[in-house]
Enzyme design. Sequence first.
Site, PDB file in Angstrom:
ATOM      1  N   TYR A 153      92.620  49.466  47.817  1.00  0.00           N
ATOM      2  CA  TYR A 153      92.665  50.926  47.946  1.00  0.00           C
ATOM      3  C   TYR A 153      93.322  51.316  49.266  1.00  0.00           C
ATOM      4  O   TYR A 153      94.273  52.095  49.286  1.00  0.00           O
ATOM      5  CB  TYR A 153      91.237  51.474  47.862  1.00  0.00           C
ATOM      6  CG  TYR A 153      91.146  52.979  47.881  1.00  0.00           C
ATOM      7  CD1 TYR A 153      91.624  53.729  46.803  1.00  0.00           C
ATOM      8  CD2 TYR A 153      90.564  53.658  48.950  1.00  0.00           C
ATOM      9  CE1 TYR A 153      91.525  55.112  46.806  1.00  0.00           C
ATOM     10  CE2 TYR A 153      90.464  55.037  48.958  1.00  0.00           C
ATOM     11  CZ  TYR A 153      90.942  55.763  47.883  1.00  0.00           C
ATOM     12  OH  TYR A 153      90.856  57.132  47.888  1.00  0.00           O
ATOM     13  N   THR A 218      77.775  55.783  59.799  1.00  0.00           N
ATOM     14  CA  THR A 218      77.911  57.234  59.666  1.00  0.00           C
ATOM     15  C   THR A 218      79.051  57.611  58.718  1.00  0.00           C
ATOM     16  O   THR A 218      80.001  56.860  58.533  1.00  0.00           O
ATOM     17  CB  THR A 218      78.200  57.909  61.021  1.00  0.00           C
ATOM     18  OG1 THR A 218      79.497  57.492  61.487  1.00  0.00           O
ATOM     19  CG2 THR A 218      77.140  57.563  62.050  1.00  0.00           C
TER      20      THR A 218
END
Length: 323
Positions: A153, A218
């Site tokens: 990807y 995060t």
Amino acid sequence: MEHNLMKTVKTVLVAGGAGFIGTNLCEALLEQNYKVICLDNFFTGTLENIAPMQENKNFTVIEHDICTPLDLKNIDEIYNIACPASPIQYQKDPLFTIKTSVLGAFNLLELARKNRAKILQTSTSEVYGDPTIHPQPESYWGNVNPIGPRACYDEGKRCAETIFTNYLHQYGLEVKIARIFNTYGPKMQANDGRVVSNFVIQALQNQDLSVYGTGNQTRSFCYISDLVDGLIKLMATDKECSGPINLGNPNEFTIMELAKIIIELVGGTTHTVFHSLPIDDPKQRRPDITLAKTKLNWQPQVDLRDGLKRTIEYFANKFSLHN
Ligand code: UDP
């Protein structure tokens, strides 16, 4: 006179129009009175997503895989959103993922050349890989493992940026590149393994939320309507504005924080359960959106809790799950 009026209605091709972002974009474009052609191979996109639009006379669907060239006429603008984008989907058939990004870019760019159309590529924050600069500005070249499980990807999207940029330089084509950060909201696929859809569905089913790793990594989550607004604004810029431009919400959360907010919003008695962290999972991600603010006058409007409430409502209705 009538002829001039007719010319003002633009025809837009949305490749990947039956997926999560594509469907939401098609709806927004129809609301703005564009004629929309939705192109999809239905690998991750669904007929269910686009069913409500099928009655709109300005909406057409073509089943087609962008790995194969296509010939369409009278197209004014092209959005390329056609690629599986969640790790479990794009890793199912990695070579197909690369082909979609690379061959798909060539085929849509050739179509844009023939039509003298503007073309917008949806790139990704994955071009930054596991970033060592934080937050990520567009000038950062990234930290990508070229042979890891995410590479099909990441490298496919990086190569597509190169192809788009060379069509701009070699042919003077009007191209735009958006780098999209984590996006969530209604019409996300329930089974694509994304953290927001997984957590919301688990919480609604009173199951413990599956946190990968410590949960200290995060992400910065952008609500879908904000993202769609940014894409349309980028397409509307003049030729000089080709990007790449980050589109994402700069409010950063740990995955544990996200889990806690979803548990609180859904209610019930669920907790978190820890699983191993996928290979090459980026430790941190937050967009620097200075460019989008200055060039597009764009910044996200929907705060995480509001967006999550709407997403929870969507999944609760879809699966008749109410706590
Ligand atoms: N993640 C998680 N639990 C899940 C799904 C994902 O803890 O059920 C984590 C994942 O490891 C990553 C983050 O949430 O750190 C975002 O994952 P997602 O697949 O949504 O997007 P991406 O990794 O592409 O940013």
